[in-house]
Design an enzyme around this catalytic site. Structure first.
Site, PDB file in Angstrom:
ATOM      1  N   ASP A   1      -6.941   4.339  -4.647  1.00 44.66           N
ATOM      2  CA  ASP A   1      -7.630   4.232  -3.348  1.00 44.66           C
ATOM      3  C   ASP A   1      -8.231   5.618  -3.121  1.00 44.66           C
ATOM      4  O   ASP A   1      -8.437   6.367  -4.103  1.00 44.66           O
ATOM      5  CB  ASP A   1      -6.639   3.831  -2.240  1.00 44.66           C
ATOM      6  CG  ASP A   1      -7.331   3.494  -0.908  1.00 44.66           C
ATOM      7  OD1 ASP A   1      -7.957   2.427  -0.829  1.00 44.66           O
ATOM      8  OD2 ASP A   1      -7.271   4.297   0.045  1.00 44.66           O
TER       9      ASP A   1
ATOM     10  N   LYS B   1       0.870  -1.182   0.000  1.00 44.22           N
ATOM     11  CA  LYS B   1       0.000   0.000   0.000  1.00 44.22           C
ATOM     12  C   LYS B   1       0.903   1.226   0.000  1.00 44.22           C
ATOM     13  O   LYS B   1       2.044   1.153   0.445  1.00 44.22           O
ATOM     14  CB  LYS B   1      -0.881   0.010   1.261  1.00 44.22           C
ATOM     15  CG  LYS B   1      -2.089   0.903   1.170  1.00 44.22           C
ATOM     16  CD  LYS B   1      -3.265   0.219   0.484  1.00 44.22           C
ATOM     17  CE  LYS B   1      -4.386   1.194   0.217  1.00 44.22           C
ATOM     18  NZ  LYS B   1      -5.593   0.519  -0.298  1.00 44.22           N
TER      19      LYS B   1
HETATM   20  P1  NDP Z   1     -12.814   7.979  -3.137  1.00 47.08           P
HETATM   21  O1  NDP Z   1     -11.733   8.962  -2.916  1.00 47.08           O
HETATM   22  O2  NDP Z   1     -13.323   7.751  -4.495  1.00 47.08           O
HETATM   23  O3  NDP Z   1     -14.070   8.328  -2.204  1.00 47.08           O
HETATM   24  C1  NDP Z   1     -13.939   8.417  -0.812  1.00 47.08           C
HETATM   25  C2  NDP Z   1     -15.273   8.856  -0.240  1.00 47.08           C
HETATM   26  O4  NDP Z   1     -15.230   8.734   1.186  1.00 47.08           O
HETATM   27  C3  NDP Z   1     -15.578  10.310  -0.539  1.00 47.08           C
HETATM   28  O5  NDP Z   1     -16.960  10.479  -0.597  1.00 47.08           O
HETATM   29  C4  NDP Z   1     -14.996  11.022   0.687  1.00 47.08           C
HETATM   30  O6  NDP Z   1     -15.590  12.272   0.959  1.00 47.08           O
HETATM   31  C5  NDP Z   1     -15.329  10.037   1.787  1.00 47.08           C
HETATM   32  N1  NDP Z   1     -14.337  10.164   2.850  1.00 47.08           N
HETATM   33  C6  NDP Z   1     -12.997   9.990   2.751  1.00 47.08           C
HETATM   34  N2  NDP Z   1     -12.398  10.206   3.929  1.00 47.08           N
HETATM   35  C7  NDP Z   1     -13.382  10.538   4.780  1.00 47.08           C
HETATM   36  C8  NDP Z   1     -13.414  10.881   6.142  1.00 47.08           C
HETATM   37  N3  NDP Z   1     -12.290  10.943   6.873  1.00 47.08           N
HETATM   38  N4  NDP Z   1     -14.625  11.151   6.696  1.00 47.08           N
HETATM   39  C9  NDP Z   1     -15.760  11.086   5.963  1.00 47.08           C
HETATM   40  N5  NDP Z   1     -15.791  10.772   4.663  1.00 47.08           N
HETATM   41  C10 NDP Z   1     -14.634  10.513   4.087  1.00 47.08           C
HETATM   42  O7  NDP Z   1     -12.255   6.605  -2.486  1.00 47.08           O
HETATM   43  P2  NDP Z   1     -12.745   5.109  -2.737  1.00 47.08           P
HETATM   44  O8  NDP Z   1     -14.199   5.065  -2.997  1.00 47.08           O
HETATM   45  O9  NDP Z   1     -11.803   4.486  -3.692  1.00 47.08           O
HETATM   46  O10 NDP Z   1     -12.428   4.453  -1.313  1.00 47.08           O
HETATM   47  C11 NDP Z   1     -13.378   4.376  -0.249  1.00 47.08           C
HETATM   48  C12 NDP Z   1     -12.983   3.276   0.720  1.00 47.08           C
HETATM   49  O11 NDP Z   1     -12.921   2.009   0.026  1.00 47.08           O
HETATM   50  C13 NDP Z   1     -11.609   3.424   1.384  1.00 47.08           C
HETATM   51  O12 NDP Z   1     -11.657   2.885   2.682  1.00 47.08           O
HETATM   52  C14 NDP Z   1     -10.720   2.553   0.507  1.00 47.08           C
HETATM   53  O13 NDP Z   1      -9.558   2.114   1.196  1.00 47.08           O
HETATM   54  C15 NDP Z   1     -11.662   1.399   0.228  1.00 47.08           C
HETATM   55  N6  NDP Z   1     -11.323   0.566  -0.911  1.00 47.08           N
HETATM   56  C16 NDP Z   1     -11.219   1.114  -2.175  1.00 47.08           C
HETATM   57  C17 NDP Z   1     -10.901   0.306  -3.240  1.00 47.08           C
HETATM   58  C18 NDP Z   1     -10.896   0.818  -4.637  1.00 47.08           C
HETATM   59  O14 NDP Z   1     -10.807   0.000  -5.549  1.00 47.08           O
HETATM   60  N7  NDP Z   1     -10.993   2.111  -4.879  1.00 47.08           N
HETATM   61  C19 NDP Z   1     -10.601  -1.136  -3.057  1.00 47.08           C
HETATM   62  C20 NDP Z   1     -10.828  -1.612  -1.727  1.00 47.08           C
HETATM   63  C21 NDP Z   1     -11.154  -0.769  -0.703  1.00 47.08           C
HETATM   64  P3  NDP Z   1     -14.789  13.631   0.650  1.00 47.08           P
HETATM   65  O15 NDP Z   1     -14.851  13.763  -0.834  1.00 47.08           O
HETATM   66  O16 NDP Z   1     -15.488  14.678   1.395  1.00 47.08           O
HETATM   67  O17 NDP Z   1     -13.371  13.392   1.150  1.00 47.08           O
END
Ligand code: NDP
Length: 452
Positions: A165, A125
């Site tokens: 991510d 990671k």
């Molecule tokens: P994105 O950046 O596309 O989206 C993240 C979302 O979560 C946004 O809506 C963001 O809001 C919100 N968010 C992030 N940090 C916080 C926080 N501290 N408090 C509240 N809301 C928050 O990321 P992903 O969709 O790719 O990832 C989301 C989750 O899924 C993570 O935990 C990631 O590790 C996990 N994941 C992702 C994978 C992938 O293929 N992308 C694979 C496996 C797991 P804002 O825009 O306001 O920050």
């Protein structure tokens, strides 16, 4: 004191400023107690001591120029955690909260997750404390180029293959791929999540969200139920949340919430395809806030969320299923109580470690269908693995073919979790199932490789 307790004391003493890493290790080691009792050879070979220590940690300066011509400096990382099963594989996160402990927790989880996928991938990671929010495309490009200028020394298609991510989507992968290609003079599958025209796989953007729903479908099938008619809470509004929503709608479920770090929307009518298209444009193109959803659809209500409160009101809405898809520790013990009180009996984690340990205990004691992230969200890295296969063959599979393989992998992961949980005396406990099944493959490969 048991062997695992002693080891946990050492982990805490050695990694004091890394609470998320300690939390992730503790959860896995608790599940592994019966495994080490049955397999003293793992204890003798110090498999656990080795598996919690990254093979390599790379930390570097990322200097770049903003649009005003001022110098900015960020801190970049890559954690190469374990390569027993294949080259290091895992995403890059760009978010101001990124630090060594958070990336070590994510890399540690990734090792077991990748093992569960059945594909030949080790775990890693990386990321940076850079905040893409509010930056221009040119600033993001200059940052990504600087980040890759250093990272390229450490990665390669047979060594370490990063992906996206939080904060790293198609735009960022494109800028980083371009810089890698330019410096190394190689067109190769060194990153996954690439654009379709230049080596990407169909279904990769959808994979994590679709996979989390496929996992929920498998869990529901153990009770002879389906997604049809289920009311679902989804948090986040990024990549994982969007495609989780798309698949739930397709299977006849109703998604009533989405969120971002500012707050959440509740839409009692549920999202449909048109509303989801609006969210995708809002988040991926205009890069706006989820509050704008309630301006566009007046039946929906936006609630700002204060992170200093003792609970998050998104988890206090009546529903059947919850798909936390934002970030780690977004469901605490109060939220878990609220979810159970509101009738939720399926939790499929799209995010990594979104539930605190106390929340997980609540779910397990309540005997709901609780699918932990390392199993439920493995679809993303699984399709990354399929993207690597297609790159090696210089061929692209159809949407249907990749989707069918993804569905098959999620079924296989579900089955191995159920079987491992049964074998070690905790039927229905997907946490133990995922940790044990993921661990055994890595541990056996490490035994075969000798003391390295
Ligand atoms: P994105 O950046 O596309 O989206 C993240 C979302 O979560 C946004 O809506 C963001 O809001 C919100 N968010 C992030 N940090 C916080 C926080 N501290 N408090 C509240 N809301 C928050 O990321 P992903 O969709 O790719 O990832 C989301 C989750 O899924 C993570 O935990 C990631 O590790 C996990 N994941 C992702 C994978 C992938 O293929 N992308 C694979 C496996 C797991 P804002 O825009 O306001 O920050």
């Amino acid at each position: 004191m048991s062997y695992v307790d002693e080891l946990m004391d050492q982990v805490k003493a050695k990694n004091q400023a890394q609470p998320e890493f300690i939390q992730a290790v503790e959860e896995v080691l608790e599940s592994l107690e019966p495994v080490v009792e049955k397999h003293p050879e793992y204890v003798d070979a110090k498999i656990l001591e080795r598996i919690i220590e990254p093979e390599r940690v790379i930390m570097f300066r990322v200097p770049w120029l903003d649009d005003q011509g001022s110098v900015q400096v960020n801190r970049g990382f890559r954690i190469e955690m374990n390569s027993a099963l294949g080259p290091y594989k895992g995403g890059l996160r760009f978010h101001p909260s990124v630090n060594l402990g958070i990336l070590k927790f994510l890399a540690f989880e990734q090792v077991f997750k990748n093992s569960l996928t059945t594909l030949p991938m080790g775990g890693g990671k990386g990321g940076c404390d850079f905040d893409p929010k509010g930056k221009s495309d040119n600033e993001v490009m200059r940052f990504c180029q600087s980040f890759m200028t250093e990272l390229q020394r450490h990665i390669g298609p047979d060594t370490d293959i990063p992906a996206g991510d939080i904060g790293v989507g198609g735009r960022e992968i494109g800028f980083m791929f371009g810089q890698y290609k330019r410096i190394r003079n190689e067109f190769t599958g060194v990153l996954t999540g690439k654009g379709l025209n230049w080596g990407g796989s169909l279904i990769r953007p959808e994979a994590t969200g679709y996979g989390a729903v496929y996992f929920a479908v498998e869990m529901l099938a153990t009770r002879n139920e389906t997604m049809k008619g289920k009311t679902c809470l989804v948090s986040g509004s990024g990549n994982v949340a969007q495609y989780t929503t798309e698949k739930i709608i397709e299977l006849g479920g109703k998604v009533v919430t989405l969120s971002d770090s500012g707050g959440f929307i509740y839409d009692p009518d549920g999202l449909d395809t048109e509303k989801l298209t609006f969210v995708m444009d809002l988040k991926n193109i205009r890069r706006g806030r989820i509050s704008e959803y309630a301006d566009k659809y007046p039946n929906a209500k936006y609630t700002p969320v204060d992170p200093s409160m003792d609970h998050n009101p998104i988890w206090d809405v009546k529903a059947d299923c919850a798909f936390p898809s934002a970030t780690q520790n977004e469901i605490n013990v109060v939220d878990a109580d609220n979810l159970l009180k509101q009738g939720v009996y399926v939790v499929s984690e799209g995010a990594n470690m979104p539930s605190t340990p106390e929340a997980v205990v609540k779910f397990i004691n309540a005997k709901i269908l609780y699918g932990p992230g390392k199993a439920a969200n493995a679809g993303g890295v699984a399709v990354s693995g399929l993207e690597m296969s297609q790159n090696s063959m210089r061929l692209g599979w159809t949407r249907e073919e990749v989707d069918a393989r993804l569905n098959g992998i999620m079924k296989a992961i579900h089955k191995s979790c159920v079987e491992a949980a049964d074998e070690y005396g905790t039927p229905g406990n997907y946490v133990n199932g995922a940790n044990i099944a993921g661990f055994l493959k890595v541990a056996n490969a490490m035994m075969d490789h000798g003391v390295v």
